[in-house]
Enzyme design. Sequence first.
Site, PDB file in Angstrom:
ATOM      1  N   GLU A 304       0.850  -1.204   0.000  1.00  0.00           N
ATOM      2  CA  GLU A 304       0.000   0.000   0.000  1.00  0.00           C
ATOM      3  C   GLU A 304       0.880   1.247   0.000  1.00  0.00           C
ATOM      4  OE1 GLU A 304      -3.957  -1.609   2.309  1.00  0.00           O
ATOM      5  OE2 GLU A 304      -2.323  -0.845   3.556  1.00  0.00           O
ATOM      6  N   CYS A 388     -10.829   0.339   7.594  1.00  0.00           N
ATOM      7  CA  CYS A 388     -10.308   1.656   7.984  1.00  0.00           C
ATOM      8  C   CYS A 388     -10.948   2.787   7.194  1.00  0.00           C
ATOM      9  CB  CYS A 388      -8.790   1.686   7.825  1.00  0.00           C
ATOM     10  SG  CYS A 388      -8.210   1.161   6.199  1.00  0.00           S
TER      11      CYS A 388
END
Length: 626
Positions: A304, A388
């Site tokens: 990421e 998230c």
Amino acid sequence: MQSPSSSTVVCTRSSAYARLKSVGVREVQLTSGLLHERFRTNLAAGIPAGWTQLWESHTIPNFYVVSGRRPGEVKGPRYIDSDGYKWLEAACWAYAHAQDDTLKAWIDEFVDVIEAAQEEDGYVNTHFMGERQSLRFTDLDHAHEIYCFGHLTQAAIAHHRVTGESKLLNVARRFAELLYRLFGPEGRWGACGHPEAEMALVELYRETGERRYLELASRMIDARGRKPPVLDGSIYLLDHAPFREQREAVGHAVRALYLYAGATDLYLETGEAALIETLHTLWEDVFTRKAYVTGGLGARYEGEAFGLAYELPNLRAYAETCAAIAGFMWNWRMLQVEPDARYADWMEIALYNGILSGMSLDGRRYFYMNPLESRGGYERSPWFGCACCPPNVHRTLASLPGYLYSLDEQTVYVHFYAGSHLDTRLPNGQPVQIRVQTDYPWSGDIEVQPSPGSYTLALRIPGWAWEAELRINGERLEATPGSYAIVQREWQEGDSVHLSLPMTIELLRANPRIEEDRASAALRRGPVVYCLEQVDLAEGSLLDIYMPEDTSRLRAKHMPALLGGVVAIEGNALLDTVPRESQPLYVPVSRYIPPRHREVRVRWVPYYAWANRGAGAMKVWLPITR
């Protein structure tokens, strides 16, 4: 401590090195326009849907289990508590405007069970209680315990600022005191593999005046890059070098951006020259070499992570919603350091594109990744195993009123244009009311009505607004793109400020070093980036569509019934009529058949609204023929 009447998101009112001071979410009312619509949808649909998901994902039941109020077992990943805390922060900012009894009951229930779950030493993390108690703080790299504390603390501060109640703030303070004993000057070096607590600790210092929290935030930033390493020494965790020696944005994008935001908070309180020098260097790397046209950040699926300079793929863009939000948060803090319009410009790009895209138009589904191209099959989800992003969207949209304006001693800075009403006092005590009427970003006509008094207005002129016009009672003033137009005067009843921003359709080209976009172009109108979806093609495949040679014939059209009401762009594009599916992948140049184009009718829509009519193909960048 703040009074509940102001409720600032990031309180720089007493920060010695902040040029700008915060405005509370309650001091601003959104009244009309796209941001108002997204704000209201989040309050009416997104946050209630999030409450349901927190129960279904076992986030809230975990607290009931560890507090002994219900039987069962703790379920979910190590960081699951943070999803609940972000939602709780969102709910508190929402309550500042909604004053809804049901919402307050949810807040009260969650706060009550969090307090019940906390242990005597201050620790609370559902994953490391009970049979996992012996594992506490044994894996700072990956356990997310301090990260979860950070989100707990931010929720607690929002709760205190909005309601005036101290129950959750006391929970956060007890946990902070535990961390100070463990990782403060008398303890061992420690930090979290996922930065977040640094921002929260500085804000807790601002809320309470307790300097230990500022010291602990500084210790956690200083813990990175030590020899031997406090974490694992990796680029992924931003532990490869001391923070003040970092010169390039690398590693996990959200971790990096949260760390940069926390370091900016620390600078706002300490004024340390080495910090701001590092932050300027990192900002230049991120926003001149590694940011998507949509404000998306983090190019790689692997880790990421940020990619190399100019590494910005489209189909495989990661561009996590949380990363766009983290960039928004960092730029806001940099803007409080110095009122440079480029920070607000990038905030606006992210907000109208890479952040709004993270939530469906009905407010109940979410993107984790935000690619700039899709071959189809990718759509938003109601929640995620790693959830998230949804509550991060919730808290960002719920706190939007607190980002529209800032103050200095005698100036009101207007950063973002939306139908709104500001009612505040300048630091010098001058009462000020500002009313903004506009349909921005669909229209560039903005009317600002200031209340009588002697003060200054600073109006942001976006970097793209090359033909902006600013008039005060009909008199034209200078409006330079990429700056704030400063208007100092004794305002009278009936004074009118008119700002006209050119909403022309712009054909954008990428820096040639962005190899994937070198022979392509994209459309932008104002701050809104547009994309082409397969559903809006009259014929042909999106893979065979080229940008028209003459974009002057494209027209912007307000379409109230399309995608919740948008300004679309209509016109002709070029369709390659050569049957490419029957062509070999590679041929000698002598046998290559160049495209044979004919015009087809198409419609571009705002990027933030794509995939709301099915999981079809989409492209932001289209190849050009010249």
